[in-house]
Design an enzyme around this catalytic site. Structure first.
Site, PDB file in Angstrom:
ATOM      1  N   ASP A  16     -30.050 -46.766 -93.007  1.00  0.00           N
ATOM      2  CA  ASP A  16     -30.648 -48.088 -93.270  1.00  0.00           C
ATOM      3  C   ASP A  16     -31.854 -48.026 -94.197  1.00  0.00           C
ATOM      4  OD1 ASP A  16     -28.757 -49.132 -91.539  1.00  0.00           O
ATOM      5  OD2 ASP A  16     -30.074 -48.999 -89.805  1.00  0.00           O
ATOM      6  N   LYS A  19     -29.872 -48.237 -98.990  1.00  0.00           N
ATOM      7  CA  LYS A  19     -28.907 -47.636 -99.933  1.00  0.00           C
ATOM      8  C   LYS A  19     -28.069 -48.722-100.605  1.00  0.00           C
ATOM      9  CE  LYS A  19     -27.164 -45.248 -96.532  1.00  0.00           C
ATOM     10  NZ  LYS A  19     -28.130 -45.594 -95.471  1.00  0.00           N
ATOM     11  N   GLY A  43     -23.695 -50.156 -92.584  1.00  0.00           N
ATOM     12  CA  GLY A  43     -23.922 -51.561 -92.924  1.00  0.00           C
ATOM     13  C   GLY A  43     -24.835 -51.566 -94.129  1.00  0.00           C
ATOM     14  N   HIS A  44     -24.270 -51.819 -95.302  1.00  0.00           N
ATOM     15  CA  HIS A  44     -25.039 -51.741 -96.545  1.00  0.00           C
ATOM     16  C   HIS A  44     -25.245 -53.148 -97.093  1.00  0.00           C
ATOM     17  CE1 HIS A  44     -23.699 -47.277 -97.143  1.00  0.00           C
ATOM     18  NE2 HIS A  44     -24.377 -47.477 -96.038  1.00  0.00           N
ATOM     19  N   GLN A 222     -25.063 -43.636 -93.696  1.00  0.00           N
ATOM     20  CA  GLN A 222     -26.006 -43.080 -92.726  1.00  0.00           C
ATOM     21  C   GLN A 222     -27.146 -42.360 -93.486  1.00  0.00           C
ATOM     22  OE1 GLN A 222     -22.348 -42.385 -91.873  1.00  0.00           O
ATOM     23  NE2 GLN A 222     -22.649 -44.463 -91.189  1.00  0.00           N
TER      24      GLN A 222
HETATM   25  P1  GDP Z   1     -28.540 -49.306 -95.904  1.00  0.00           P
HETATM   26  O1  GDP Z   1     -27.703 -49.093 -94.694  1.00  0.00           O
HETATM   27  O2  GDP Z   1     -29.266 -48.075 -96.325  1.00  0.00           O
HETATM   28  O3  GDP Z   1     -27.786 -49.936 -97.034  1.00  0.00           O
HETATM   29  O4  GDP Z   1     -29.679 -50.354 -95.471  1.00  0.00           O
HETATM   30  P2  GDP Z   1     -29.435 -51.716 -94.668  1.00  0.00           P
HETATM   31  O5  GDP Z   1     -28.801 -52.704 -95.563  1.00  0.00           O
HETATM   32  O6  GDP Z   1     -28.779 -51.455 -93.358  1.00  0.00           O
HETATM   33  O7  GDP Z   1     -30.930 -52.112 -94.307  1.00  0.00           O
HETATM   34  C1  GDP Z   1     -31.890 -52.298 -95.289  1.00  0.00           C
HETATM   35  C2  GDP Z   1     -32.500 -53.694 -95.106  1.00  0.00           C
HETATM   36  O8  GDP Z   1     -33.671 -53.802 -95.886  1.00  0.00           O
HETATM   37  C3  GDP Z   1     -31.577 -54.810 -95.593  1.00  0.00           C
HETATM   38  O9  GDP Z   1     -31.832 -55.946 -94.808  1.00  0.00           O
HETATM   39  C4  GDP Z   1     -32.042 -55.040 -97.035  1.00  0.00           C
HETATM   40  O10 GDP Z   1     -31.779 -56.356 -97.482  1.00  0.00           O
HETATM   41  C5  GDP Z   1     -33.524 -54.795 -96.891  1.00  0.00           C
HETATM   42  N1  GDP Z   1     -34.194 -54.236 -98.079  1.00  0.00           N
HETATM   43  C6  GDP Z   1     -33.737 -53.318 -98.963  1.00  0.00           C
HETATM   44  N2  GDP Z   1     -34.713 -52.977 -99.840  1.00  0.00           N
HETATM   45  C7  GDP Z   1     -35.803 -53.697 -99.489  1.00  0.00           C
HETATM   46  C8  GDP Z   1     -37.137 -53.760 -99.985  1.00  0.00           C
HETATM   47  O11 GDP Z   1     -37.532 -53.080-100.921  1.00  0.00           O
HETATM   48  N3  GDP Z   1     -37.996 -54.613 -99.346  1.00  0.00           N
HETATM   49  C9  GDP Z   1     -37.616 -55.384 -98.286  1.00  0.00           C
HETATM   50  N4  GDP Z   1     -38.528 -56.167 -97.715  1.00  0.00           N
HETATM   51  N5  GDP Z   1     -36.372 -55.340 -97.789  1.00  0.00           N
HETATM   52  C10 GDP Z   1     -35.481 -54.497 -98.377  1.00  0.00           C
HETATM   53  P1  IMO Z   2     -25.988 -46.959 -92.737  1.00  0.00           P
HETATM   54  O1  IMO Z   2     -24.942 -46.422 -93.674  1.00  0.00           O
HETATM   55  C1  IMO Z   2     -28.371 -46.338 -89.162  1.00  0.00           C
HETATM   56  C2  IMO Z   2     -26.435 -44.261 -85.840  1.00  0.00           C
HETATM   57  C3  IMO Z   2     -26.147 -45.023 -84.560  1.00  0.00           C
HETATM   58  C4  IMO Z   2     -26.272 -43.917 -83.541  1.00  0.00           C
HETATM   59  C5  IMO Z   2     -25.671 -42.721 -84.267  1.00  0.00           C
HETATM   60  C6  IMO Z   2     -24.205 -42.455 -83.943  1.00  0.00           C
HETATM   61  O2  IMO Z   2     -26.010 -48.429 -92.640  1.00  0.00           O
HETATM   62  O3  IMO Z   2     -27.316 -46.355 -93.044  1.00  0.00           O
HETATM   63  P2  IMO Z   2     -21.951 -43.680 -84.640  1.00  0.00           P
HETATM   64  O4  IMO Z   2     -21.500 -45.094 -84.434  1.00  0.00           O
HETATM   65  O5  IMO Z   2     -22.013 -43.267 -86.059  1.00  0.00           O
HETATM   66  O6  IMO Z   2     -21.201 -42.702 -83.805  1.00  0.00           O
HETATM   67  O7  IMO Z   2     -23.457 -43.663 -84.070  1.00  0.00           O
HETATM   68  O8  IMO Z   2     -25.801 -42.999 -85.649  1.00  0.00           O
HETATM   69  N1  IMO Z   2     -25.871 -44.842 -87.071  1.00  0.00           N
HETATM   70  C7  IMO Z   2     -26.613 -45.452 -88.016  1.00  0.00           C
HETATM   71  N2  IMO Z   2     -27.929 -45.734 -88.044  1.00  0.00           N
HETATM   72  N3  IMO Z   2     -27.584 -46.627 -90.218  1.00  0.00           N
HETATM   73  C8  IMO Z   2     -26.278 -46.322 -90.216  1.00  0.00           C
HETATM   74  O9  IMO Z   2     -25.489 -46.461 -91.297  1.00  0.00           O
HETATM   75  C9  IMO Z   2     -25.720 -45.736 -89.060  1.00  0.00           C
HETATM   76  N4  IMO Z   2     -24.477 -45.336 -88.710  1.00  0.00           N
HETATM   77  C10 IMO Z   2     -24.580 -44.783 -87.506  1.00  0.00           C
HETATM   78  O10 IMO Z   2     -27.096 -46.049 -84.355  1.00  0.00           O
HETATM   79  O11 IMO Z   2     -27.631 -43.636 -83.304  1.00  0.00           O
HETATM   80 MG    MG Z   3     -27.397 -49.922 -92.823  1.00  0.00          MG
END
Ligand code: GDP
Ligand code: IMO
Ligand code: MG
Length: 435
Positions: A16, A19, A43-44, A222
């Site tokens: 998270d 990415k 979840g991207h 991840q």
């Molecule tokens: P990922 O799994 O690495 O793609 O990250 P996620 O999408 O799960 O979580 C990142 C969260 O931060 C999302 O809600 C994005 O919209 C938000 N986000 C990404 N870059 C920034 C940033 O520079 N500032 C803020 N405030 N939010 C951001």
């Molecule tokens: P993205 O790509 C954050 C975490 C889960 C749990 C552990 C194992 O969005 O960054 P799983 O369901 O993979 O067997 O869970 O890994 N986890 C993540 N945490 N971002 C993710 O993906 C994750 N995918 C799995 O919360 O701790």
């Molecule tokens: Mg994510």
């Protein structure tokens, strides 16, 4: 614009890191986008043109009409999620026909994997996403998995599903004392129905990647600290989510990646969702403030993310594990209103100072962070397009990170929207050219 033909984007923390936003942004300059490990646990998030989209299985680059997307062999594919995501794209007017391919070697996530994920969590939970990821990889390595290539022979598919369902039913009843209502016929029929819908996309994806003459962006899911070998085992995911997963995830030799540019994405602080050690976690007001301002709730499960200060020991470890060429720091804007910002520069355990990231999670659990405190900048970084527009203390913060981890921070993200980023041109890595 990054001119390297191969770019690898990896999570440098516990997932998270942002990415999705970064990959979406950089995909503009690439024509092949590859996801190669994990599954719908990811979840991207992409926020562009006033719309928010969260991709779980599909490579984020697919949102650009010039990009061909690949779901490579290291992924575990939930056909229901694939169907939902593609239907959603269609509804949003994004056409993907002819530019999405799925490896015939990829394993499929079945309902019995999700059932087992739930039961394992009930038994001894680590806080998974309950997407069936662990059990799907478990079946793969126990040689009980079913790959997309197995769908060609429908009779054999049925008997494989039947065998697996009988095995899972046994486990349910004898180990977990639960009756399962899994129906092998219904499971086979439904997965075949979905397979038939997308069958024309199933192919030898490794070959497409290896024969591709243009540019390629590899999108890690991840993060390094969730890698099954390099992360905080057993509180990890079940794939190699560091750079270690590239080769087996794509089916290509490590040599193929020798000319690639490796970038790690890290937040300006740290979050983690699910269980496991997290030395810099803030359980009080400061943690709540980070969560509130950063909107730190899981993109896949909606769970509140645990929040804490930036852990530079872990980040330096991620730089080393992945041989990162540089870092992209996201969510800098979230720190805009903090008077003081702490960074963890070492751990202390029972009177001993530890400078490297330990393998043992029980040791890590006992580690207390050793902090350095930097002054906050108390002004807006959001929307800054040039380093000269950044508050000097924000630049000092970035320099502190660079000095500690030993690689340049080449880009900053200062908001969730596609256009909220800036290049740090003065710190560009010499092997990359930008325009
Ligand atoms: P990922 O799994 O690495 O793609 O990250 P996620 O999408 O799960 O979580 C990142 C969260 O931060 C999302 O809600 C994005 O919209 C938000 N986000 C990404 N870059 C920034 C940033 O520079 N500032 C803020 N405030 N939010 C951001
Ligand atoms: P993205 O790509 C954050 C975490 C889960 C749990 C552990 C194992 O969005 O960054 P799983 O369901 O993979 O067997 O869970 O890994 N986890 C993540 N945490 N971002 C993710 O993906 C994750 N995918 C799995 O919360 O701790
Ligand atoms: Mg994510």
């Amino acid at each position: 614009m990054i001119m390297k033909r191969k770019l690898v984007i990896l999570g440098a923390q516990w997932g998270d890191e942002g990415k999705g936003k970064i990959v979406d942004l950089l995909s503009e300059n690439y024509d092949l986008a590859v996801r190669y490990q994990g599954g719908s646990n990811a979840g991207h998030t992409v926020i562009a043109n006033g719309h928010k989209l969260i991709l779980h299985l599909l490579p984020t680059g697919i949102l650009h009409s010039h990009v061909t997307g690949i779901i490579a062999q290291g992924m575990v594919v939930d056909l229901e999620v694939l169907n939902q995501e593609l239907t959603d794209l269609e509804r949003k007017g994004v056409s993907y026909e002819g530019r999405l391919f799925i490896s015939d070697r990829a394993h499929v996530v079945f309902p019995y994997h999700k059932l087992l994920d739930r039961l394992f969590e009930k038994h001894k939970g680590i806080g998974t996403t309950l997407r069936g990821i662990g059990p799907a990889y478990m079946f793969k390595f126990a040689r009980k998995g079913i790959r997309l290539s197995d769908f060609e022979d429908e009779k054999r598919l049925y008997s494989l599903v039947e065998e697996n369902v009988a095995f899972v039913n046994d486990l349910c009843e004898k180990v977990f004392c639960e009756k399962s209502s899994l129906n092998p016929e219904a499971i086979t029929e439904e997965s075949l129905r979905l397979y038939r819908k997308y069958k024309h996309m199933v192919t030898d994806a490794s070959r497409i990647i290896s024969e591709h003459g243009g540019s390629i962006l590899f999108e890690g899911a991840q993060g390094t600290m969730l890698d099954v070998d390099m992360g905080t085992y057993p509180f990890v995911t079940s794939s190699n989510s560091s750079s270690l997963g590239l080769s087996n995830g794509t089916g290509l030799s490590p040599k193929f990646f020798s000319d690639a540019y490796f970038l790690g994405v890290a937040k300006a602080y740290t979050t983690r969702v699910g269980g496991g050690p997290f030395p810099t976690e803030l359980k009080g007001e400061e943690g709540d403030k980070l969560r509130d301002i950063g909107g730190e709730y899981g993109s896949t499960t909606g769970r509140p993310r645990r929040c804490g200060w930036l852990d530079l020991v872990a980040l330096r470890y991620a730089v080393k594990v992945n041989s990162l060429d540089g870092l992209i720091i996201t969510k800098l804007d979230v720190l805009d209103s903090f008077e003081e910002i702490k960074v963890c520069v070492a751990y202390e355990c029972e009177g001993e100072r530890i400078d490297t990231f330990p393998a043992s999670y029980s040791l890590l659990e006992r580690c207390k962070p050793v902090y350095e405190t930097l002054p906050g900048w108390l002004s807006d970084t959001k929307g800054a397009k040039d380093p000269s527009a950044l508050p000097p203390r924000a630049k000092d913060y970035i320099r502190f990170i660079e000095d500690f981890v030993g690689v340049p921070v080449i880009m900053l993200s200062t908001g969730p929207k596609r256009e909220e980023y800036l290049w740090l041109k003065e710190t560009l890595h010499k092997s990359v050219s930008f325009s």
